[in-house]
Enzyme design. Structure first.
Site, PDB file in Angstrom:
ATOM      1  N   PRO A   1       0.825  -1.209   0.000  1.00 59.34           N
ATOM      2  CA  PRO A   1       0.000   0.000   0.000  1.00 59.34           C
ATOM      3  C   PRO A   1       0.862   1.264   0.000  1.00 59.34           C
ATOM      4  CG  PRO A   1      -0.566  -1.443   1.840  1.00 59.34           C
ATOM      5  CD  PRO A   1       0.654  -2.002   1.221  1.00 59.34           C
ATOM      6  N   PRO A   2       0.300   2.399  -0.364  1.00 60.56           N
ATOM      7  CA  PRO A   2       1.056   3.650  -0.375  1.00 60.56           C
ATOM      8  C   PRO A   2       1.561   4.011   1.020  1.00 60.56           C
ATOM      9  CG  PRO A   2      -1.123   3.937  -1.371  1.00 60.56           C
ATOM     10  CD  PRO A   2      -1.088   2.574  -0.792  1.00 60.56           C
TER      11      PRO A   2
ATOM     12  N   HIS B   1     -25.752   9.888  18.816  1.00 60.58           N
ATOM     13  CA  HIS B   1     -25.225   8.999  17.777  1.00 60.58           C
ATOM     14  C   HIS B   1     -23.937   8.324  18.256  1.00 60.58           C
ATOM     15  CE1 HIS B   1     -24.416   8.016  13.426  1.00 60.58           C
ATOM     16  NE2 HIS B   1     -23.208   7.895  13.922  1.00 60.58           N
ATOM     17  N   GLU B   2     -23.006   9.132  18.760  1.00 58.72           N
ATOM     18  CA  GLU B   2     -21.706   8.583  19.174  1.00 58.72           C
ATOM     19  C   GLU B   2     -21.851   7.656  20.385  1.00 58.72           C
ATOM     20  OE1 GLU B   2     -19.371   8.687  17.200  1.00 58.72           O
ATOM     21  OE2 GLU B   2     -20.104  10.306  15.947  1.00 58.72           O
TER      22      GLU B   2
ATOM     23  N   GLY C   1       6.770   2.643   2.756  1.00 62.39           N
ATOM     24  CA  GLY C   1       8.224   2.719   2.752  1.00 62.39           C
ATOM     25  C   GLY C   1       8.891   2.017   1.586  1.00 62.39           C
TER      26      GLY C   1
HETATM   27  P1  ADP Z   1       5.855   4.389  -0.559  1.00 58.60           P
HETATM   28  O1  ADP Z   1       6.910   4.565  -1.567  1.00 58.60           O
HETATM   29  O2  ADP Z   1       5.655   2.962  -0.134  1.00 58.60           O
HETATM   30  O3  ADP Z   1       4.543   5.013  -0.921  1.00 58.60           O
HETATM   31  P2  ADP Z   1       7.615   6.004   0.980  1.00 58.60           P
HETATM   32  O4  ADP Z   1       8.823   5.167   0.926  1.00 58.60           O
HETATM   33  O5  ADP Z   1       7.572   7.157   0.066  1.00 58.60           O
HETATM   34  O6  ADP Z   1       6.306   5.125   0.765  1.00 58.60           O
HETATM   35  O7  ADP Z   1       7.389   6.449   2.476  1.00 58.60           O
HETATM   36  C1  ADP Z   1       6.990   7.738   2.796  1.00 58.60           C
HETATM   37  C2  ADP Z   1       7.585   8.152   4.096  1.00 58.60           C
HETATM   38  O8  ADP Z   1       7.010   7.414   5.163  1.00 58.60           O
HETATM   39  C3  ADP Z   1       9.055   7.887   4.199  1.00 58.60           C
HETATM   40  O9  ADP Z   1       9.787   8.936   3.702  1.00 58.60           O
HETATM   41  C4  ADP Z   1       9.259   7.718   5.677  1.00 58.60           C
HETATM   42  O10 ADP Z   1       9.433   8.959   6.291  1.00 58.60           O
HETATM   43  C5  ADP Z   1       7.968   7.143   6.157  1.00 58.60           C
HETATM   44  N1  ADP Z   1       8.042   5.689   6.325  1.00 58.60           N
HETATM   45  C6  ADP Z   1       7.279   4.766   5.690  1.00 58.60           C
HETATM   46  N2  ADP Z   1       7.580   3.527   6.097  1.00 58.60           N
HETATM   47  C7  ADP Z   1       8.563   3.644   7.003  1.00 58.60           C
HETATM   48  C8  ADP Z   1       9.303   2.702   7.792  1.00 58.60           C
HETATM   49  N3  ADP Z   1       9.085   1.385   7.719  1.00 58.60           N
HETATM   50  N4  ADP Z   1      10.241   3.188   8.625  1.00 58.60           N
HETATM   51  C9  ADP Z   1      10.463   4.501   8.725  1.00 58.60           C
HETATM   52  N5  ADP Z   1       9.809   5.428   8.006  1.00 58.60           N
HETATM   53  C10 ADP Z   1       8.855   5.027   7.152  1.00 58.60           C
HETATM   54 ZN    ZN Z   2     -21.465   6.966  13.253  1.00 64.47          ZN
END
Ligand code: ADP
Ligand code: ZN
Ligand code: MG
Length: 608
Positions: free
Chosen positions: A203-204, A425-426, A207
């Site tokens: 997922p996005p 609701h909550e 890292g």
């Molecule tokens: P992706 O390419 O998977 O979308 P990124 O590598 O660009 O994600 O990660 C975005 C930011 O999130 C990184 O620059 C870092 O700061 C942080 N991050 C994500 N995963 C980690 C991890 N496992 N450890 C430390 N920082 C992380």
């Molecule tokens: Zn609700």
């Protein structure tokens, strides 16, 4: 041919260049070529010669130009030469001076060269301008095909595996590649060839990009990084040229790492693009990439890493052995992973001693590494806003909510009536959750509006993270989701639009129970839907006939109805507590899990 968007400004500027050229030709150049002249008949010329009125004359094979001595302005006359054998005698007799009068004609060659030069200069200026606009480096008109992959010297990526928290499996897989780049001999001696490419999928924000950079940093080799979208060029064929150039550069710099981020942009499956020519440019680029990957020698030490969050959409040819045959999953971090990531990012932060990252990690199930990094930063910003020089636990807690639900909207206008509805609701959610076994405990209830549009929310944090969900848990979760709406019905006798998100989530879960988890009575373990987009929201595609699909809908509906009825029942049974808690929440706006449980239990004791 498909018209790419960027080609429009190019045409536009060329249009302007053409216009300028035309204007120059019409109005400016003639000034040099043709000074004011008067055409006269040959007989007039001869007559003027007789009367000795010609002061200067120039005879060429195509015209005769002369000036008269009766006028002071030196006007130039031209006439067409006749076959006149006596002309020389007459000229000598008239005493006219032979002289160059006509301006030197620009030779056709010169004017061609000039035209060309103007076009090249215009082209250069334009391409430079556009490169700047597109954020590319320098480069000129002739180098559109060059890849703009940036070469990072190791010191510049500056990242090592220590910067990546958690993700141990991914690091291990990459460690082998790093090792190979250090000591290729060790592998070639045995006869082993390392996979040419590894594909980081997940997922996005988990890292992937970071891992690739860290691998390059660890291996201490040059790192070519390019994003898939950078291959998509304005001219057909340029993407392919870029790929060729990228691999040429990489071969020269071997051993090195080539990293293609977001490879799905070019690597999308080709078959569904048929008809209407599809996207030739992308296809050509992909084909070139495949050719290059096959072409280069794996022993040379060029390792190709790629990252995507849409592995299912990739062309099968890319995943074939000898290409990206090694898949490195980079999943969302688990509890320990989240805590580790928080620690990594808090290194540079000045922390108060009371900070407890474990609690934060617990409250952030489902958050990605990028989310967590963002939370740490939000917390630090909040501390500064409050004129503190240390980040406290409260900053972190608030940051979690900011990242998950948006900023607080303190000045949002919510009418008292609305506030009341939101409070009920909550509390409805919280009460239904608390009165069911296997529900995650409620940790916070708030009715402070957020910039995300939420008017309030109830936070539940599981004591321990589980990867499996039982049928009962799933059903109870749906009941909890319907609890908000159920409270509105019970107290106000009508419903509001505020439950739309609950409805969406409940439906999604109920549908998954029926179609994917085999948790319905009607359909046994029958797969009725497949997930097509695992890492981005999890879209699903129906995998059953239409009649079955309508049965599925029936089944989903009946699950939700049952859950809704259960929630209503729970609230009816505890109507007094519902009222009391909602009043309390209206007063305080925010309730902690402990406060909530205290009121709930105390009430219960009173009753018994
Ligand atoms: P992706 O390419 O998977 O979308 P990124 O590598 O660009 O994600 O990660 C975005 C930011 O999130 C990184 O620059 C870092 O700061 C942080 N991050 C994500 N995963 C980690 C991890 N496992 N450890 C430390 N920082 C992380
Ligand atoms: Zn609700
Ligand atoms: Mg990325």
């Amino acid at each position: 041919m498909k018209h790419e968007k960027p080609s429009k400004p190019l045409l536009y500027y060329y249009g302007i260049a053409m216009l300028i050229w035309l204007l120059l030709n019409l109005f400016v150049f003639p000034l040099f070529n043709k000074p004011a002249v008067e055409n006269v008949a040959y007989t007039t010329f001869v007559n003027m010669l007789y009367q000795k009125q010609v002061s200067e004359v120039e005879v060429t094979s195509t015209q005769i130009a002369f000036r008269s001595n009766i006028e002071q302005d030196g006007k130039t006359y031209v006439t067409v030469p006749m076959n006149d054998p006596g002309l020389v005698d007459r000229l000598v007799a008239s005493g006219a001076e032979s002289k160059q009068i006509l301006p030197k004609q620009m030779s056709p060659l010169v004017s061609w060269v000039l035209t060309l030069a103007i076009f090249i200069v215009m082209g250069q200026v334009l391409s430079r301008y556009m490169m700047k606009k597109m954020g590319g480096g320098t480069g000129n008109f002739m180098s559109f095909g060059k890849s703009n992959a940036r070469v990072y010297v190791p010191a510049q990526t500056g990242k090592t595996f220590a910067d990546v928290a958690g993700q141990d499996e991914a690091k291990e897989a990459l460690q082998e590649i790093v090792d190979f780049l250090h000591e290729p001999g060790k592998y070639t001696k045995i006869g082993a060839t390392l996979p040419k490419g590894a594909l980081l999928v997940g997922p996005p924000g988990t890292g992937k990009t970071l891992l690739a950079q860290a691998a390059a940093g660890e291996a201490n080799v040059p790192f070519f990084s390019i994003s898939g979208s950078e291959f998509v060029e304005m001219f057909v064929g340029m993407g392919a040229a870029k790929v060729r150039d990228l691999f040429k550069q990489a071969n020269e710099k071997a051993p090195c790492i080539v990293f293609i981020d977001e490879i799905d942009t070019i690597g999308k499956r080709r078959d569904n693009m048929s008809g209407l020519g599809g996207n030739d440019e992308r296809e050509q680029t992909l084909n070139q990439l495949l050719t290059e990957m096959d072409g280069f020698d794996g022993k040379k030490g060029v390792v190709i890493l790629a990252a995507t969050n849409r592995p299912d959409s990739l062309d099968k040819a890319l995943l074939r052995p000898g290409r990206f045959d090694r898949r490195v999953p980079v999943e969302l971090p688990d509890l320990a992973g989240r805590e580790a990531i928080l620690h990594v990012h808090a290194k540079k932060i000045n922390l108060a001693p009371n900070v407890n990252f474990n609690a934060i990690a617990r409250a952030t199930a489902g958050a990605s590494g990028a989310d967590l990094a963002n939370m740490i930063n939000e917390a630090a910003l909040r501390a500064v806003r409050l004129h503190r020089d240390q980040v406290e636990q409260s900053d972190l807690e608030e940051a979690v909510e900011t990242v998950l639900a948006g900023y607080q909207r303190k000045n949002a206008v919510v009418s008292p009536k609305e506030k009341q509805i939101v409070a009920y609701h909550e509390i409805g959610h919280a009460l239904v959750a608390a009165k069911q076994k296997d529900s995650a405990p409620v940790t916070k209830i708030t009715i402070i509006p957020r910039t995300s549009g939420a008017l309030g929310y109830t936070m539940q944090v599981a004591e321990e993270e589980s990867r499996l969900m039982s049928k009962e848990e799933a059903f109870n979760r749906i009941a909890t989701l319907t609890g908000g709406r159920a409270a509105e019905e019970l107290i106000f006798g009508s419903v509001t639009s505020g439950a739309s998100n609950d409805i969406e989530q409940a439906t999604k879960l109920a549908r998954a129970m029926v179609t994917r988890f085999g948790m319905s009575d009607t359909f046994d373990m029958m797969a009725l839907e497949t997930v097509t987009n695992q890492y981005l929201g999890g879209d699903t595609a129906l995998a059953c006939s239409e009649t079955t699909a309508s049965q599925v809908d029936q089944e989903v509906l009946s699950i939700i109805k049952k859950a809704h009825a259960k929630a209503l029942g729970i609230l009816k049974d505890h109507a007094a507590k519902l009222n009391e808690l909602a009043q309390y929440l209206l007063d305080k706006e925010t309730l902690t899990g402990e406060e909530f449980m205290a009121i709930l239990n105390e009430k219960e004791e009173d009753k018994e």
